[in-house]
Design a protein around this motif. Structure first.
Motif, PDB file in Angstrom:
ATOM      1  N   ALA A 150    -123.777 -39.112  71.496  1.00  0.00           N
ATOM      2  CA  ALA A 150    -123.686 -40.111  72.565  1.00  0.00           C
ATOM      3  C   ALA A 150    -122.566 -39.756  73.545  1.00  0.00           C
ATOM      4  O   ALA A 150    -122.733 -39.840  74.758  1.00  0.00           O
ATOM      5  CB  ALA A 150    -123.456 -41.490  71.966  1.00  0.00           C
ATOM      6  N   ARG A 151    -121.412 -39.345  73.001  1.00  0.00           N
ATOM      7  CA  ARG A 151    -120.279 -39.002  73.871  1.00  0.00           C
ATOM      8  C   ARG A 151    -120.560 -37.727  74.670  1.00  0.00           C
ATOM      9  O   ARG A 151    -120.191 -37.637  75.850  1.00  0.00           O
ATOM     10  CB  ARG A 151    -119.007 -38.835  73.021  1.00  0.00           C
ATOM     11  N   ALA A 152    -121.219 -36.748  74.064  1.00  0.00           N
ATOM     12  CA  ALA A 152    -121.569 -35.522  74.786  1.00  0.00           C
ATOM     13  C   ALA A 152    -122.517 -35.838  75.944  1.00  0.00           C
ATOM     14  O   ALA A 152    -122.390 -35.264  77.037  1.00  0.00           O
ATOM     15  CB  ALA A 152    -122.195 -34.510  73.840  1.00  0.00           C
ATOM     16  N   LEU A 153    -123.443 -36.753  75.725  1.00  0.00           N
ATOM     17  CA  LEU A 153    -124.350 -37.162  76.794  1.00  0.00           C
ATOM     18  C   LEU A 153    -123.575 -37.825  77.927  1.00  0.00           C
ATOM     19  O   LEU A 153    -123.813 -37.547  79.101  1.00  0.00           O
ATOM     20  CB  LEU A 153    -125.426 -38.102  76.253  1.00  0.00           C
ATOM     21  N   GLU A 203    -113.748 -32.711  69.876  1.00  0.00           N
ATOM     22  CA  GLU A 203    -112.287 -32.794  69.923  1.00  0.00           C
ATOM     23  C   GLU A 203    -111.833 -34.246  70.115  1.00  0.00           C
ATOM     24  O   GLU A 203    -110.876 -34.685  69.482  1.00  0.00           O
ATOM     25  CB  GLU A 203    -111.745 -31.902  71.051  1.00  0.00           C
ATOM     26  N   GLU A 204    -112.536 -34.999  70.935  1.00  0.00           N
ATOM     27  CA  GLU A 204    -112.203 -36.415  71.125  1.00  0.00           C
ATOM     28  C   GLU A 204    -112.369 -37.191  69.819  1.00  0.00           C
ATOM     29  O   GLU A 204    -111.552 -38.052  69.496  1.00  0.00           O
ATOM     30  CB  GLU A 204    -113.094 -37.026  72.208  1.00  0.00           C
ATOM     31  N   ARG A 207    -116.773 -24.997  75.730  1.00  0.00           N
ATOM     32  CA  ARG A 207    -117.769 -24.395  76.611  1.00  0.00           C
ATOM     33  C   ARG A 207    -118.822 -25.411  77.030  1.00  0.00           C
ATOM     34  O   ARG A 207    -119.385 -25.313  78.102  1.00  0.00           O
ATOM     35  CB  ARG A 207    -118.444 -23.215  75.932  1.00  0.00           C
ATOM     36  N   ILE A 208    -119.084 -26.386  76.167  1.00  0.00           N
ATOM     37  CA  ILE A 208    -120.094 -27.403  76.472  1.00  0.00           C
ATOM     38  C   ILE A 208    -119.508 -28.775  76.197  1.00  0.00           C
ATOM     39  O   ILE A 208    -118.443 -28.911  75.585  1.00  0.00           O
ATOM     40  CB  ILE A 208    -121.387 -27.171  75.650  1.00  0.00           C
ATOM     41  N   SER A 209    -120.218 -29.800  76.647  1.00  0.00           N
ATOM     42  CA  SER A 209    -119.721 -31.172  76.483  1.00  0.00           C
ATOM     43  C   SER A 209    -119.613 -31.563  75.011  1.00  0.00           C
ATOM     44  O   SER A 209    -118.778 -32.403  74.649  1.00  0.00           O
ATOM     45  CB  SER A 209    -120.623 -32.157  77.228  1.00  0.00           C
ATOM     46  N   LEU A 210    -120.401 -30.951  74.151  1.00  0.00           N
ATOM     47  CA  LEU A 210    -120.330 -31.249  72.726  1.00  0.00           C
ATOM     48  C   LEU A 210    -118.986 -30.823  72.138  1.00  0.00           C
ATOM     49  O   LEU A 210    -118.434 -31.512  71.276  1.00  0.00           O
ATOM     50  CB  LEU A 210    -121.488 -30.571  71.982  1.00  0.00           C
TER      51      LEU A 210
END
Length: 169
Positions: free
Chosen positions: A111-114, A139-140, A131-134
């Motif tokens: 959900a957070r990566a989206l 890390e968050e 490198r990517i939102s995931l």
């Protein structure tokens, strides 16, 4: 003449009236499913011994077990239960493990990566290795900076809302 008027003119015959009144006098079988299960149980026990018929002692034991099963209370209807929130005291998780499950982690990170991929601002400085939102969402989640609450639900509907920072790392 319309169908409605024809239906009103037709009166029930005497044989139909007698059939409907006769069924009220008969009592329905108490529990057909239970009786069928008991018959099957009896046949299974008698077949297990197979070659030799049951002795009187074994027959008495079988009848005693069947009688016990018949006397059990049968739950026909489960009472309605209104879901209740179980309060969450600081650091005390009463439903489930004290850590996030792998399914909860996957749901949160996805959900957070989206959100991040759609332009939401990150809660942490973006790591150079990301490198990517995931990667950012992972890390968050590790730093527990995502403002999210997990709802764990029991089978009866009771639930507990747990802030993410209450979980062990």
């Amino acid at each position: 003449m319309s169908d409605v008027e024809e239906a009103e003119l037709i009166e029930p015959q005497e044989s139909e009236i007698l059939e409907s009144t006769d069924t009220t006098d008969e009592e329905p079988e108490v529990n057909a499913g239970l009786n069928k299960a008991l018959d099957t149980y009896r046949k299974l026990i008698e077949k297990n011994d197979g070659i030799e018929p049951l002795t009187e002692k074994e027959q008495e034991k079988l009848e005693k077990r069947i009688k016990e099963i018949e006397e059990r209370d049968v739950v026909e209807k489960i009472e309605e239960h209104d879901p209740v929130e179980i309060p969450c005291e600081k650091g005390k998780i009463t439903i489930g493990p004290p850590t996030l499950t792998r399914f909860e982690k996957a749901r949160i990170m996805g959900a957070r990566a989206l959100q991040l991929s759609l332009g939401a601002p990150p809660f942490i400085p973006i790591p150079k290795t990301a490198r990517i939102s995931l990667d950012i969402s992972m890390e968050e989640l590790e730093q527990r900076v995502i403002p999210i609450t997990i709802r764990r639900v029991l089978p009866n509907g009771d639930y507990q809302n747990i802030p993410i920072d209450y979980f062990d790392k």
